[in-house]
Design a protein around this motif. Structure first.
Motif, PDB file in Angstrom:
ATOM      1  N   PHE A  75     -26.515 -34.366  31.638  1.00 36.10           N
ATOM      2  CA  PHE A  75     -25.337 -35.151  31.229  1.00 36.10           C
ATOM      3  C   PHE A  75     -25.809 -36.485  30.690  1.00 36.10           C
ATOM      4  N   PRO A  76     -25.288 -36.955  29.558  1.00 35.06           N
ATOM      5  CA  PRO A  76     -24.275 -36.275  28.728  1.00 35.06           C
ATOM      6  C   PRO A  76     -24.913 -35.483  27.600  1.00 35.06           C
ATOM      7  N   ASN A  77     -24.411 -34.301  27.381  1.00 29.29           N
ATOM      8  CA  ASN A  77     -24.859 -33.539  26.220  1.00 29.29           C
ATOM      9  C   ASN A  77     -23.976 -33.888  25.023  1.00 29.29           C
ATOM     10  N   GLU A  78     -24.114 -33.157  23.932  1.00 25.03           N
ATOM     11  CA  GLU A  78     -23.393 -33.517  22.711  1.00 25.03           C
ATOM     12  C   GLU A  78     -21.882 -33.461  22.890  1.00 25.03           C
ATOM     13  N   GLU A  79     -21.411 -32.436  23.594  1.00 28.39           N
ATOM     14  CA  GLU A  79     -19.974 -32.306  23.812  1.00 28.39           C
ATOM     15  C   GLU A  79     -19.443 -33.415  24.713  1.00 28.39           C
ATOM     16  N   HIS A  80     -20.225 -33.727  25.760  1.00 18.80           N
ATOM     17  CA  HIS A  80     -19.845 -34.833  26.646  1.00 18.80           C
ATOM     18  C   HIS A  80     -19.726 -36.139  25.870  1.00 18.80           C
ATOM     19  N   ARG A  81     -20.713 -36.389  25.011  1.00 19.00           N
ATOM     20  CA  ARG A  81     -20.731 -37.648  24.262  1.00 19.00           C
ATOM     21  C   ARG A  81     -19.506 -37.783  23.361  1.00 19.00           C
ATOM     22  N   PHE A  82     -19.060 -36.659  22.803  1.00 24.91           N
ATOM     23  CA  PHE A  82     -17.862 -36.702  21.950  1.00 24.91           C
ATOM     24  C   PHE A  82     -16.652 -37.193  22.745  1.00 24.91           C
ATOM     25  N   PHE A  83     -16.443 -36.617  23.926  1.00 27.29           N
ATOM     26  CA  PHE A  83     -15.286 -37.021  24.737  1.00 27.29           C
ATOM     27  C   PHE A  83     -15.444 -38.432  25.278  1.00 27.29           C
ATOM     28  N   LEU A  84     -16.665 -38.837  25.580  1.00 22.89           N
ATOM     29  CA  LEU A  84     -16.889 -40.207  26.057  1.00 22.89           C
ATOM     30  C   LEU A  84     -16.579 -41.224  24.956  1.00 22.89           C
ATOM     31  N   ARG A  85     -16.961 -40.896  23.715  1.00 26.95           N
ATOM     32  CA  ARG A  85     -16.633 -41.784  22.601  1.00 26.95           C
ATOM     33  C   ARG A  85     -15.121 -41.887  22.412  1.00 26.95           C
ATOM     34  N   GLN A  86     -14.433 -40.766  22.592  1.00 25.36           N
ATOM     35  CA  GLN A  86     -12.974 -40.787  22.486  1.00 25.36           C
ATOM     36  C   GLN A  86     -12.349 -41.648  23.580  1.00 25.36           C
ATOM     37  N   LEU A  87     -12.898 -41.562  24.799  1.00 26.68           N
ATOM     38  CA  LEU A  87     -12.404 -42.388  25.900  1.00 26.68           C
ATOM     39  C   LEU A  87     -12.643 -43.871  25.628  1.00 26.68           C
ATOM     40  N   LYS A  88     -13.825 -44.177  25.091  1.00 25.80           N
ATOM     41  CA  LYS A  88     -14.142 -45.574  24.775  1.00 25.80           C
ATOM     42  C   LYS A  88     -13.185 -46.119  23.722  1.00 25.80           C
ATOM     43  N   ARG A  89     -12.950 -45.342  22.664  1.00 22.58           N
ATOM     44  CA  ARG A  89     -12.031 -45.761  21.604  1.00 22.58           C
ATOM     45  C   ARG A  89     -10.623 -45.932  22.162  1.00 22.58           C
ATOM     46  N   LEU A  90     -10.204 -45.009  22.999  1.00 19.86           N
ATOM     47  CA  LEU A  90      -8.864 -45.066  23.573  1.00 19.86           C
ATOM     48  C   LEU A  90      -8.700 -46.321  24.430  1.00 19.86           C
ATOM     49  N   SER A  91      -9.703 -46.616  25.243  1.00 17.17           N
ATOM     50  CA  SER A  91      -9.640 -47.802  26.111  1.00 17.17           C
ATOM     51  C   SER A  91      -9.603 -49.078  25.285  1.00 17.17           C
ATOM     52  N   SER A  92     -10.438 -49.136  24.250  1.00 12.61           N
ATOM     53  CA  SER A  92     -10.493 -50.332  23.411  1.00 12.61           C
ATOM     54  C   SER A  92      -9.169 -50.566  22.694  1.00 12.61           C
ATOM     55  N   GLN A  93      -8.599 -49.500  22.119  1.00 10.78           N
ATOM     56  CA  GLN A  93      -7.372 -49.631  21.345  1.00 10.78           C
ATOM     57  C   GLN A  93      -6.141 -49.830  22.226  1.00 10.78           C
ATOM     58  N   SER A  94      -6.295 -49.692  23.542  1.00  9.33           N
ATOM     59  CA  SER A  94      -5.188 -49.945  24.464  1.00  9.33           C
ATOM     60  C   SER A  94      -5.149 -51.399  24.909  1.00  9.33           C
ATOM     61  N   ILE A  95      -6.053 -52.205  24.374  1.00  6.75           N
ATOM     62  CA  ILE A  95      -6.046 -53.652  24.587  1.00  6.75           C
ATOM     63  C   ILE A  95      -5.743 -54.304  23.237  1.00  6.75           C
ATOM     64  N   GLY A  96      -4.859 -55.296  23.232  1.00  2.00           N
ATOM     65  CA  GLY A  96      -4.476 -55.938  21.985  1.00  2.00           C
ATOM     66  C   GLY A  96      -5.662 -56.519  21.241  1.00  2.00           C
ATOM     67  N   MET A  97      -5.612 -56.488  19.911  1.00  6.76           N
ATOM     68  CA  MET A  97      -6.708 -56.996  19.094  1.00  6.76           C
ATOM     69  C   MET A  97      -7.004 -58.461  19.400  1.00  6.76           C
ATOM     70  N   SER A  98      -5.963 -59.234  19.654  1.00  7.25           N
ATOM     71  CA  SER A  98      -6.140 -60.651  19.957  1.00  7.25           C
ATOM     72  C   SER A  98      -7.013 -60.847  21.188  1.00  7.25           C
ATOM     73  N   TYR A  99      -6.740 -60.082  22.259  1.00  5.97           N
ATOM     74  CA  TYR A  99      -7.529 -60.190  23.485  1.00  5.97           C
ATOM     75  C   TYR A  99      -8.956 -59.719  23.261  1.00  5.97           C
ATOM     76  N   ARG A 100      -9.117 -58.617  22.522  1.00  3.12           N
ATOM     77  CA  ARG A 100     -10.462 -58.082  22.286  1.00  3.12           C
ATOM     78  C   ARG A 100     -11.317 -59.070  21.499  1.00  3.12           C
ATOM     79  N   LEU A 101     -10.728 -59.670  20.467  1.00  2.03           N
ATOM     80  CA  LEU A 101     -11.478 -60.626  19.660  1.00  2.03           C
ATOM     81  C   LEU A 101     -11.820 -61.880  20.467  1.00  2.03           C
TER      82      LEU A 101
END
Length: 465
Positions: A298-324
């Motif tokens: 762990f993580p193999n290629e399939e795992h990494r795909f879902f982890l990237r999706q989780l990372k993107r989802l978490s990031s986009q669930s915080i307002g751009m103003s706060y992230r910046l």
């Protein structure tokens, strides 16, 4: 023996990394770094073997030129740019962008989001800007230095909060919040002062183009666009248009910060639903077998795909103003502001008479005295009197656990006007001597205000015990 030696080396590296992490996250760290950079800048500007190179480097041209062999194309961007000007007009736009994000956050959901919470720091900040300006003009009205009235009106939150942090729990938390909110309002006031009084000759065509771009960004925000690239390109465009419009280009950072969406791209319900689905897919992801029949780790290629999706989802669930704000603040604190200090705090002192800020003349006025007493006396007096009137008139209430003595002590820390004061100093004067004397007065006034505030905090905290 070698094993123990290796273990000691690894442990030392880990502890050093931990200390660096603790230092960077400490509220006082930014102030310490700024202070070191001030000392370094003064040394570079005055040591005989570095002074020439220091000033020559800051005056080096820094532009992009395009010339055709026939001479039909002759394009220079940006015009008149030097290293020092690039720092003050280019890098500092990121500092002002962060200031704009902080102002927006405080106005929408922070300590300035309601009348009852905002009224005391707002009135205190107004008093803390009016009184220093009046004191400065009392010394300099009718002289060439009268344009510098805006210099002592600003508060440097990095130094002020840093000192409060080093003093620990001697100051009530409510007064720390009061000073922070006051500094945010103070920054907003300083931005308005720069925009209204320290701009150049307006070029309405460039300004109209900038306002049009900002209107399009606002419309895009209202339509729900939350992707960062659609705000970055207009931000660069607006900075360029501001640079040529006559309004100081750094104010484009504040303007664009107010247009950055604070709401997240994904809602809470969507985040929870999508996260649950991705976790199930991640758990059920089959590990591939290599040629020898061994299961991939762990993580193999399939795992990494879902982890990237989780990372993107978490990031986009915080307002751009706060992230910046979260992403850029460390760079502003430990890179941009130190570079600004290195470029602006270096004052060449030809003789000890040069640092006599209490001298005056018909040609230069008494700018040093105006700035020094504006910071040391005007700032605390304006903040204290405005707060006293607001509380006594029942328009506001005293912060929980606060006393008038402690409020006066905290108000003295409001007289630390380093970063914004140096910035206004470079805009208010054209005479190099006035600029340098202003810098010296800012440094001396800020040090005196910091010492007075710290001493009063120690005195009043001991009386409460």
């Amino acid at each position: 023996m070698r094993l123990f030696s290796m273990y000691g080396w690894v442990r030392a590296r880990y502890e050093a990394k931990l200390r660096r992490s603790n230092f960077v996250s400490a509220p006082w760290a930014g102030g310490v770094v700024l202070l070191v950079c001030v000392v370094v800048a003064m040394l570079l500007a005055n040591l005989p073997w570095t002074a020439h190179y220091y000033h020559e480097f800051l005056e080096t041209g820094l532009t992009l030129s395009v010339h055709s062999p026939s001479g039909s194309v002759n394009w220079i961007f940006p015009e008149g740019m030097t290293v020092e000007k690039w720092i003050n007009d280019g890098l500092m736009v990121i500092f002002f962008f962060i200031v704009g994000l902080e102002i927006k956050r405080e106005l929408l959901c922070g300590h300035l989001s309601s009348f009852r919470r905002a009224i005391l720091p707002v009135l205190a900040a107004m008093g803390g800007m009016l009184m220093p300006a009046l004191i400065y003009l009392a010394f300099n009205a009718g002289t060439p230095a009268s344009t510098g009235w805006g210099i002592p009106t600003a508060t440097d939150i990095a130094f002020a909060v840093g000192i409060l942090s080093m003093l620990g729990d001697r100051v009530p938390v409510s007064l720390k919040i009061f000073l922070t909110a006051l500094a945010v309002v103070d920054d907003l006031g300083a931005i308005l002062v720069i925009a209204l009084f320290y701009g150049g000759q307006l070029h309405w065509d460039y300004l109209a183009a900038a306002l049009l771009v900002m209107a399009l960004v606002y419309a895009m925000n209202r339509m729900g666009e939350k992707r960062m690239i659609f705000y970055f390109v207009p931000a660069v465009t607006v900075w360029t248009l501001f640079y040529y419009s006559g309004i100081h280009s750094t104010l484009s950072g504040v303007a664009m910060a107010l247009l950055v969406p604070i709401e997240p791209r994904f809602s809470k319900s969507y985040f929870l639903h999508k996260t649950k689905w991705l976790k199930i897919r991640l758990v059920n992801a089959n590990a591939d077998l290599d040629a020898d029949g061994v299961e991939d780790g762990f993580p193999n290629e399939e795992h990494r795909f879902f982890l990237r999706q989780l990372k993107r989802l978490s990031s986009q669930s915080i307002g751009m103003s706060y992230r910046l704000e979260n992403a850029l603040t460390p760079y502003v604190t430990f890179l941009i502001m130190p570079i600004f200090a290195l470029a602006n705090a270096g004052v060449t002192i030809p003789s000890m008479e040069y640092i006599d800020i209490f001298q005056s003349s018909p040609e230069t006025g008494a700018s040093g005295m105006g700035i020094f007493f504006g910071l040391l006396v005007g700032k605390p007096l304006g903040i204290f009197l405005a707060s006293w009137v607001a509380v006594k008139s029942r328009l506001a209430v005293m912060p929980d656990g606060g006393t008038w003595g402690m409020l006066l002590a905290v108000a003295c820390l409001g007289g630390i006007g380093f970063t914004m004061s140096l910035f206004v100093d470079s805009l208010a004067f054209t005479d190099p001597e006035l600029i340098d004397r202003g810098k010296i007065a800012i440094l001396m006034g800020s040090i005196a205000a910091a010492a007075a505030g710290s001493l009063l905090i120690l005195v009043f905290s001991n009386k409460q015990k």
